[in-house]
Write a protein that holds these residues in place. Structure first.
Motif, PDB file in Angstrom:
ATOM      1  N   SER A  45     -20.669  28.972 -67.402  1.00 23.03           N
ATOM      2  CA  SER A  45     -20.025  29.214 -68.692  1.00 23.03           C
ATOM      3  C   SER A  45     -20.939  30.061 -69.577  1.00 23.03           C
ATOM      4  CB  SER A  45     -19.733  27.884 -69.377  1.00 23.03           C
ATOM      5  OG  SER A  45     -19.745  28.044 -70.762  1.00 23.03           O
ATOM      6  N   TYR A  46     -20.382  31.123 -70.139  1.00 22.74           N
ATOM      7  CA  TYR A  46     -21.151  32.013 -71.000  1.00 22.74           C
ATOM      8  C   TYR A  46     -21.724  31.248 -72.182  1.00 22.74           C
ATOM      9  CZ  TYR A  46     -22.163  36.268 -73.629  1.00 22.74           C
ATOM     10  OH  TYR A  46     -22.774  37.274 -74.319  1.00 22.74           O
ATOM     11  N   PHE A  47     -20.906  30.360 -72.759  1.00 24.83           N
ATOM     12  CA  PHE A  47     -21.330  29.585 -73.923  1.00 24.83           C
ATOM     13  C   PHE A  47     -22.585  28.793 -73.618  1.00 24.83           C
ATOM     14  CE2 PHE A  47     -21.307  25.818 -76.586  1.00 24.83           C
ATOM     15  CZ  PHE A  47     -21.087  26.348 -77.831  1.00 24.83           C
ATOM     16  N   TRP A  48     -22.581  28.088 -72.469  1.00 26.15           N
ATOM     17  CA  TRP A  48     -23.711  27.214 -72.179  1.00 26.15           C
ATOM     18  C   TRP A  48     -24.948  27.997 -71.779  1.00 26.15           C
ATOM     19  CZ3 TRP A  48     -23.416  23.033 -74.558  1.00 26.15           C
ATOM     20  CH2 TRP A  48     -22.199  22.388 -74.743  1.00 26.15           C
ATOM     21  N   VAL A  49     -24.780  29.103 -71.037  1.00 27.79           N
ATOM     22  CA  VAL A  49     -25.951  29.900 -70.656  1.00 27.79           C
ATOM     23  C   VAL A  49     -26.625  30.448 -71.904  1.00 27.79           C
ATOM     24  CG1 VAL A  49     -26.719  32.002 -69.501  1.00 27.79           C
ATOM     25  CG2 VAL A  49     -25.093  30.511 -68.366  1.00 27.79           C
ATOM     26  N   ARG A  50     -25.811  30.979 -72.823  1.00 28.07           N
ATOM     27  CA  ARG A  50     -26.425  31.545 -74.033  1.00 28.07           C
ATOM     28  C   ARG A  50     -27.017  30.461 -74.914  1.00 28.07           C
ATOM     29  NH1 ARG A  50     -23.072  36.213 -76.896  1.00 28.07           N
ATOM     30  NH2 ARG A  50     -24.230  35.770 -78.789  1.00 28.07           N
ATOM     31  N   SER A  51     -26.369  29.295 -74.961  1.00 26.48           N
ATOM     32  CA  SER A  51     -26.949  28.190 -75.728  1.00 26.48           C
ATOM     33  C   SER A  51     -28.285  27.770 -75.113  1.00 26.48           C
ATOM     34  CB  SER A  51     -25.984  27.001 -75.742  1.00 26.48           C
ATOM     35  OG  SER A  51     -24.785  27.370 -76.368  1.00 26.48           O
ATOM     36  N   ALA A  52     -28.331  27.688 -73.782  1.00 29.65           N
ATOM     37  CA  ALA A  52     -29.571  27.306 -73.103  1.00 29.65           C
ATOM     38  C   ALA A  52     -30.666  28.326 -73.398  1.00 29.65           C
ATOM     39  CB  ALA A  52     -29.337  27.217 -71.594  1.00 29.65           C
ATOM     40  N   ARG A  53     -30.314  29.597 -73.387  1.00 26.28           N
ATOM     41  CA  ARG A  53     -31.287  30.642 -73.680  1.00 26.28           C
ATOM     42  C   ARG A  53     -31.849  30.472 -75.083  1.00 26.28           C
ATOM     43  NH1 ARG A  53     -30.140  36.933 -72.468  1.00 26.28           N
ATOM     44  NH2 ARG A  53     -32.252  37.662 -72.796  1.00 26.28           N
ATOM     45  N   LEU A  54     -30.956  30.285 -76.060  1.00 19.05           N
ATOM     46  CA  LEU A  54     -31.393  30.137 -77.443  1.00 19.05           C
ATOM     47  C   LEU A  54     -32.247  28.882 -77.603  1.00 19.05           C
ATOM     48  CD1 LEU A  54     -28.080  31.088 -79.251  1.00 19.05           C
ATOM     49  CD2 LEU A  54     -30.166  32.435 -79.152  1.00 19.05           C
ATOM     50  N   LEU A  55     -31.836  27.792 -76.936  1.00 20.05           N
ATOM     51  CA  LEU A  55     -32.591  26.544 -77.029  1.00 20.05           C
ATOM     52  C   LEU A  55     -33.981  26.726 -76.430  1.00 20.05           C
ATOM     53  CD1 LEU A  55     -32.114  23.605 -77.957  1.00 20.05           C
ATOM     54  CD2 LEU A  55     -31.771  23.027 -75.575  1.00 20.05           C
ATOM     55  N   SER A  56     -34.077  27.418 -75.285  1.00 21.58           N
ATOM     56  CA  SER A  56     -35.377  27.640 -74.651  1.00 21.58           C
ATOM     57  C   SER A  56     -36.286  28.412 -75.589  1.00 21.58           C
ATOM     58  CB  SER A  56     -35.218  28.431 -73.356  1.00 21.58           C
ATOM     59  OG  SER A  56     -34.269  27.833 -72.540  1.00 21.58           O
ATOM     60  N   VAL A  57     -35.747  29.481 -76.186  1.00 18.53           N
ATOM     61  CA  VAL A  57     -36.552  30.297 -77.098  1.00 18.53           C
ATOM     62  C   VAL A  57     -37.040  29.437 -78.258  1.00 18.53           C
ATOM     63  CG1 VAL A  57     -36.460  32.212 -78.724  1.00 18.53           C
ATOM     64  CG2 VAL A  57     -35.426  32.459 -76.479  1.00 18.53           C
TER      65      VAL A  57
END
Lengths: 466, 466, 466, 466
Positions: free
Chosen positions: C155-167
């Motif tokens: 899911s695009y939503f979760w991948v981008r959320s994971a990216r932002l959370l990691s940063v």
């Protein structure tokens, strides 16, 4: 009907518009003062208290006048889009919509209650509760802002910013006053947000108390929250919980609005960058010579500037009757002076003029290329157009181009090829930014068929001109 | 006119562009130093004070030079889009627009006032107020950023981020200096935000005082608000109320800009995902065999990569004259070498070339299918194209495909079917990413009609080739 | 070439993909541990220190292996879109792009320096500075996330959320460690952010110190700023000033991303509401009977659900060859079984099949109305279609409709009217959600002209069927 | 099948919808009370504890009933879009989707465990962990909101705001309760966030403790962070770190949603401003007379208001059958009364009616200009249309216009020119906002060809009318 309509005011009347704006100012004053008075009136010196009371009475008087006035203001019926100015209809509409609330928000409850009860503290409480009716008046300020947002004399950005700022300031003011009220009414003075810092805060000046309240309010609203002023008792905590929930929404709303405005404001720059970038990529990938590359970029820049000048879309939306008036007003004086149409009947000119379109060309852009089919005839409104000869096609080298002639305002070109149905024998290029009237050859010939004598005149004109 | 224009500078001149950038740097220095000097100058050691004064004089000198220079810089007239270089016109325009404010912001008021009054504290106040005129110069920095935003050599994202960062830093710096000024000027030292922590703060080093001010400023701006430094007296509270109102707007503006940039930046990825997702859904719902599914996905991916290569839209926007130059430059060298056009007149080639379009095909994409009508003729610019025989239609099984031949740069295909008006007898498929010139059969035949001898040559060429 | 390519790995190889993901995990570990080790290593018990050192060596070993491995991994050439697997070309490309930085970020500087110098404090400083080279490795994590964003299995939503959370997590961790480092290295222990609360903070457990640092870091990053931990000395203030500037940007970036995702996510619901609202307004304004109103709303809802099923746009984007394969795979098995085409040659069927389009109809939607011109022939893939007789037009009252027959998968309708060129004599309406193959009458007749014997067969089939 | 379906409930049944809403209310109560009970139950007086326990049992009973009920509720099959009401199919579907979790979240674990163990503290812990299963029920509240969002009887803005507010309130409540739990369970009472302020906080009333927890929670969530309540021990710090990470996301989500709603809400005003601005720029640049300028602006404003009335797009999306019913219902009663069609057969009228389109014209807009070709015939549904004579073209001055006649509801115009194929001899202009039925001359003539006797009737009607 005839007699009564003498007294009816149009809602678009300038004087009535001024009155509406003045009423909005009064509303702003009255809703601003209400929380202040509720919180600090008991702390005011007697003189100030009297002044505020007089001001309140004057404002209420104006609102009473406005209620009466509304019975004489015509309105636009939403179904027929016509102005209704029958006094009966006006009265019916007002009585069934806002009349009751308008009266309720204008009645001086405080004075009426003062006659009924004599104990001061009871009045104060009733005043606080009934005064909330005044917020009904805010409707008028909202209407003013909505009108201003649609009024293009004012910048949309600034009107909306002003609206947001007003909402924010008003909220901060209300919250500050309410929060002070909590501290003032709390039985145990030492256990209030103000009492913790200065137990005798009631002795300090009104000014300091008000500023402290607003300072706390804005510190909390902007989520800075220094913590030098914070809730102490449960009542204050509950107040803050609700204030913060409201703040969250308002902050998000502020940011949402700003994002909207920013996106709108930068769209054009982004589009410009995208188109230039595409052009440059194209030039680089194909290793075009620098001269050609510069020409492309220059064209893109000029096209971007001149884009807003081409108003085809706008004109296409206008009804035929308005378009006819516009083209008559704009083009007829120019077309009349063109040699081709000298002596032609006014009727034919009017038909021609409605078929013309105005177009802007950036400098040094080719309007007609040699050997092109004669699709259009052009008349110059402003700017200059050059006739260019490229020297009988010997290899297509540009260096040998010769400017044969320069055409100016009022000149026509392309007409010979159009009427003789031959290909163009020369290239036409703009020298400066040029505004041209374009007439399709097809339309010209169609119109010429209508009147035989005008056709003869025009052919005669051409022959005389050559 | 002839004599004066020798001294006139073009605004696009590289040296003048450098001067403008240098002036923007000076502006940045002068508006940055102004609040610092207003707040901390009295605390500086005498040596530093003298150095700053000298720097100020040099900067002002540069601005004086710039005012004189502006009288010699041509400008672009917005109505005709032409460069105006008459010195009279330039002077008129400058005098009627920015001249007065430029002079006012450059005059060394401090020194002039020092001559008039001798008391130091009066100068300080005047300096503070008149110095605000220097913010007029910020216009230049704004122009620089606007120019950079439109300059595609720089990334839009970074230019706008730099602009926002500059605004933020400058605001934080100004607020810090102003807040220190309040503490410094307040009569009761102990009742200031700095005095509460260290009553003898005037004795600490300039550096610590400046850092503390900026620390408070950024803590408040970012809405962290630790609360270790907070307003103590009413003046500070009022200052903070206005600072926070301003902060709210700026924060919302920052977020709005970032949202704008993020939305712009992710659009392409989102479009890609949407199209792939649609393709996959389609394949799954119809239970397509895995091989076909992979082919579809691979095609979508390649199409996405090659998309930016197809520049039809761009070319369609360009004026005919530029397009003619481009196609002549790009395609003529290739077309001349094609066997079909050997011996054909240059005039005909030029006509053909302007009718050609360049197209990119991803690898393994079918250009012409067997039995198709001969709508187009293709010339290979780069990449390779294979001729494929599927073995006389025995069930359409793909396994039996045979590569008959491979065409390379400079080869033409589809011409036989086009000129003989028969259906294609073989399938053409790209082997690598291929750039093809497409010429409509219709256009080819139309052009061939113009010159009889060239038509003969071309038919002769084809017969010789077969 | 032949020999070497035996050792070349494809970048799309599943095992290599796993290795890349594993390397990304190692990168995450090594960049996460680096600031922790720099700040807290001296506070660790000796055993932990040794363990961390060993882990570091193992990770570096893996990176060394990866550097060697990269020399054997093929790559896709961006200009030809072909896989390059020549070992020379691979080596050239790697050496000229990332090789040097990869080696520099892998060399165990600490151990090398330990051999050169023996004083411990010098190593610590060098370790801190040279260790920053490890952040180069973050490139790999970024690549992994970019790949995942384009991979529609996630899911695009979760991948981008994971990216932002990691940063965000990584920034908070780094800031916490750096801030502790400042307190730890500051000479005057009592005047640090940690020392103010507990002057002997060095004696407390590692765990408490780390949690306190991260707690401060996240409190500041989220702009809550309780103020229980705040800057005390100038160095800390400077650190916080820069940290906050960075936070501002990151917060704005987080909000911008979330807005982008929310806007994307709600677009469809908004479109649905808009269309339903328009339909309802229309129905209300025209006072349509409730039955008709419900029918309209039901249609809009179903159309919205079935919308994603109609994939015309997708198919139009696919190249002809792929479309041919798809239609052959999907439609041929169905078309072969249709009575109309029994005995018809495979060649003709293939031609017909490529001209067919699949369409979805919501339940109870009219496909063909009585008296309509025979524009299309339909074949049912799934669902059911009813033949309805409205009883010879007696006033158009719907009550009298009679279901004459029901067609199912494999049936064809509209063919009689199409081949006889008469208007349809009956109404066809879907009973359930139906998937129909549509073939234009025009295309059918065109194809039939190609082979005479097939045309005869088909007419024979129809006559036999009636 | 026949017997069982008597007991099957339709999911669209109004009573079942009410039951669903009631279940959502119960879910809201149970998930809201769960964290409260987990944190404060031990602090409640015994009476309250018993009341809450009874309430819990009643709610669980309702959920048990709902589980049984679900076996009797039909569902819509996503592939065929038909209602499935076979009890076997319903049971299979429910058992394979949500049944197990529904049962697990309904079982009264507390009571069951109370039978197994007798020690109170063990139950409390199990209760906390197993109670988390209740959050599964939130799915129902989500479904309710999703349904409300698509239900256009409710404002989208308010439904989404309510949804966001509910999520925020629930999070704040949960965080407050959990944070109190930490303080309550921590062994060293003095070293907790509540114990620092009041070491004997357990003696204070339940109400004060709950409000304090929620106050801390909202202060942190809104990022105000006064700092009067802050983490003291490591456990609290860890809790706050995770709470803040979650807050960051939720805040960004709130802002993203608000931005989305704001952008949607202001789009129309922006479009209006853009179009008015373009019109005004055009008028100013061309120096149009003020009268003409006002006319253009008035037209743009009216067009904007009437825009939503023109529903071409909507009608084009509807299937033919529905459109036929609508036009029959709307236009037939009007068309029947038009003199032109008196005596014409119903069959022909039905054909005509489906070819008509309804259009809205703002007041004073020209419908047909003199000398126009007869493309359309109009029938007036509402409003008035004037026939205007401009006085035989003497210079095009508007002053001399004469209103020849006024047409009203039921009148037809343009029919004479259409049937005689001559140009219009007079101008038709709307007087009020008019709703007109437009019928293309082409369609009228085509339909007339079908029945000879009707054609004769219509021509007879016209001749009689003239």
């Amino acid at each position: 009907g005839v007699n009564s309509s003498r007294w009816i005011i149009s809602p678009m009347d300038t004087r009535y518009r001024c009155w509406e704006t003045w009423m909005a100012v009064l509303v702003a004053y009255s809703v601003w003062m209400f929380p202040f008075e509720a919180a600090f009136l008991s702390a005011c010196p007697h003189k100030t208290e009297q002044l505020l009371s007089i001001a309140r009475s004057i404002v209420d008087l104006f609102f009473a006048v406005d209620i009466i006035l509304t019975f004489f203001v015509a309105y636009i019926d939403p179904t027929t889009q016509l102005l209704v100015s029958g006094s009966g209809q006006i009265a019916m509409r007002y009585l069934s919509t806002g009349f009751i609330m308008d009266v309720a928000s204008t009645l001086p409850f405080e004075e009426l209650l003062a006659l009924a009860f004599t104990a001061k503290h009871k009045i104060s409480l009733c005043f606080s509760l009934l005064g909330l009716l005044r917020f009904w008046r805010l409707r008028r300020v909202k209407h003013l802002f909505t009108r201003l947002e649609k009024d293009i004399r004012f910048s949309y950005f600034w009107v909306r910013s002003a609206r947001l700022l007003s909402v924010t300031l008003f909220l901060v003011h209300c919250a500050g006053c309410s929060y002070y009220l909590l501290a003032d009414r709390y039985p145990h003075k030492g256990k209030t947000w103000m009492g913790v810092i200065n137990p005798n805060f009631r002795e300090t000046s009104l000014w300091i108390r008000y500023i402290s309240s607003v300072y706390w309010s804005i510190t909390t609203f902007s989520t800075v929250g220094y913590g030098d002023l914070h809730a102490v008792n449960v009542v204050e905590m509950i107040f803050i919980v609700f204030f913060m929930l409201f703040n969250l929404t308002l902050t998000a709303y502020l940011i949402g609005n700003m994002t909207d405005l920013v996106v709108e404001g930068t769209r054009r720059t982004m589009e410009f960058r995208d188109s230039i970038e595409a052009a440059l990529n194209f030039a680089n990938r194909n290793r075009l010579p620098p001269q050609l590359k510069e020409q492309i970029i220059a064209h893109m820049c000029l096209r971007f500037k001149a884009e807003c000048l081409n108003q085809h879309r706008l004109i296409e939306q206008l009804p035929k009757s308005i378009y006819k008036s516009i083209s008559q007003h704009l083009f007829l004086p120019i077309v009349e002076k063109v040699y081709l149409f000298s002596g032609v009947s006014r009727e034919l000119l009017l038909l021609l003029v409605t078929r013309m379109k105005v177009e802007y060309f950036p400098p040094r852009e080719h309007v007609i290329l040699i050997n092109e089919a004669p699709l259009d005839v052009y008349i110059i409104i402003s700017g200059e157009v050059e006739l260019i000869d490229y020297g009988s096609y010997n290899g297509g080298h540009k260096e040998e181009e010769t400017v044969v002639a320069t055409l100016q305002t009022g000149d026509v070109f392309g007409e010979v090829a159009a009427l003789c149905s031959t290909r163009h024998g020369i290239t036409y290029r703009t020298k400066t930014l040029a505004q041209l009237l374009r007439l399709r050859t097809h339309d010209l010939i169609e119109v010429m068929q209508i009147k035989r004598e005008d056709k003869a005149t025009m052919i005669h004109n051409i022959l005389a001109h050559i």
